[in-house]
Design an enzyme around this catalytic site. Structure first.
Site: not given
Ligand code: G3I
Length: 384
Positions: A168, A217, A253, A282, A284
């Site tokens: 990105e 990516n 996405h 990725e 969806d």
């Molecule tokens: O682990 C913490 C947890 O301790 C906390 O209590 C909770 C409260 O918000 O947050 C948890 O972290 C979250 C993390 O996912 C793990 O679940 C974050 O808030 C959340 O922002 C994070 O989101 C991820 C996102 O990337 C962040 O940028 C998504 O799961 C993940 O699917 C997403 O994946 C990205 C790819 O890496 C790159 N391309 C886009 C894609 C979708 O955004």
């Protein structure tokens, strides 16, 4: 992903000699594997890996584990190979969750897509805060990054099929009023270390594991547009300069809010024609739903549109011989990132929140069962 608001994102959106044993081995069926029309088995007929993003919660749930093992031939850590998870405290690496996934993949004869080495999101606070308050200067930052890339790629050496090396980094089509299209000047790494850092990270990753296939990516590069054109021009320059970029990951996405990406197949093909592997990394397809819990599409027309988009993604991948992997961003709607990021949207994956297969699943399965036989020849398991 740089996501200010939900609306922003959606605006788009063989070499056998070197193949490691696990890649070349014929797929042997896990004991629990009960049906021969799983996505992974159907994909294997084309030399196509079918993958999913996996979270630790998914790995802990027996029903989930079974689906991942039975249906998928590659896995990506949804968050566990990102810097904030790997090195939450400076100098202290937390390899456990990622190692667990790699072990699971080995047990189930799956390949692993490594995600991600250079990205502006999910960086540890000690790093971003140190840069912000000036205690980490430019030279030190570059050295920290170089060391991180070597540490991570070396740790997983031999276990990673594809690495998403740079994620990105380009200006989005909807930002071109504010920025010229091309490498985004205001994303963390380029802002602090300049645009050449992207090539450096590819070189460092290649030095650390010469057999891993190295990917750029991104999202919203599926359609022919300013962002994908700028990426195409940049990749050509880098290849001419000998930078070891070996694949392009189209995140894919998609949303029913927007049209299906125009020229997706042709776009993949032009990158493939540069000698690159292609991966859908990725996938969806989100839509408007009744609630985050039940995630029922609001109308049958939206459901139909989702199915149509799923069909087009897998068909486009099959039509491009260099498209070697097709990864969906999670198993069930219950664990998808979508409801948490896009208010009112969901139902983006192939299994529902009760782990029942959705019509979308059967669409992908049907394409793999019935696609033109010509797509079954000539595709390798990818360069390796
Ligand atoms: O682990 C913490 C947890 O301790 C906390 O209590 C909770 C409260 O918000 O947050 C948890 O972290 C979250 C993390 O996912 C793990 O679940 C974050 O808030 C959340 O922002 C994070 O989101 C991820 C996102 O990337 C962040 O940028 C998504 O799961 C993940 O699917 C997403 O994946 C990205 C790819 O890496 C790159 N391309 C886009 C894609 C979708 O955004």
């Amino acid at each position: 992903m740089v996501l200010g608001t939900a609306s922003v994102v959606g605006a788009a959106t063989l070499v056998l000699g070197g193949v490691p044993a696990y890649a070349a081995a014929p797929h042997s069926t896990p004991a629990s594997h009960q049906h021969d029309d799983s996505l992974r088995d159907l994909g294997a007929e084309y030399g196509l890996r079918i993958g999913t993003a996996v979270s630790p919660a998914g790995l802990q749930d027996p029903e989930y584990r079974e689906i991942i093992a039975e249906e998928f031939s590659s896995v990506t850590a949804e968050n566990e190979m990102k810097w904030e998870t790997l090195e939450p405290v400076r100098g202290e690496y937390n390899w456990g969750p990622a190692d667990e996934l790699v072990e699971f993949a080995k047990e189930n004869h799956q390949l692993v897509r490594g995600h991600v080495l250079l990205w502006q999101n999910q960086l540890p606070a000690w790093l971003t805060e140190g840069v912000a308050d000036g205690t980490i200067g430019t030279e030190e930052l570059r050295e920290i990054l170089r060391q991180h890339v070597y540490n991570v790629v070396s740790h997983f050496k031999g276990d990673i099929w594809h690495w998403d090396v740079v994620n990105e980094a380009f200006v989005d089509d909807w930002e071109t009023g504010d920025f010229e299209s091309g490498i985004h000047p205001e994303r963390f790494w380029v802002q602090h270390l300049g645009p050449e850092i992207l090539a450096d990270v590819f070189r460092w990753a290649h030095d650390a594991d010469p057999k891993a296939v190295l990917f750029y990516n991104d999202y919203a590069i599926e359609h022919m547009g300013q962002k994908s054109d700028a990426l195409y021009a940049w990749v050509q320059e880098q290849l001419a300069a000998g930078v070891p970029i070996e694949g392009i990951g189209f995140q894919t996405h998609l949303s029913t809010e927007y049209g299906f990406p125009g020229g997706f197949q042709e776009n993949m093909q032009r990158f493939a024609d540069l000698g690159l592997d292609i991966a859908l990394t990725e996938v969806d397809v989100r839509t408007f739903v009744d609630s985050p819990e039940t995630q029922e599409p609001l109308t049958p027309a939206l459901q139909q549109q989702q199915e149509d988009y799923w069909r087009q993604t897998i068909e486009a991948c099959l039509a491009v011989r260099e498209c070697v992997s097709y990864t969906v961003w999670g198993v069930s709607d219950e664990q998808s990132w979508v409801p948490g990021w896009f208010t009112g949207m969901g139902s983006a994956l192939l299994w529902d929140e009760n782990l029942e297969r959705k019509p979308q699943y059967y669409v992908v399965q049907d394409v793999l069962e019935t696609a033109d036989a010509k797509h079954r020849t000539g595709r390798g398991a990818g360069r390796n």
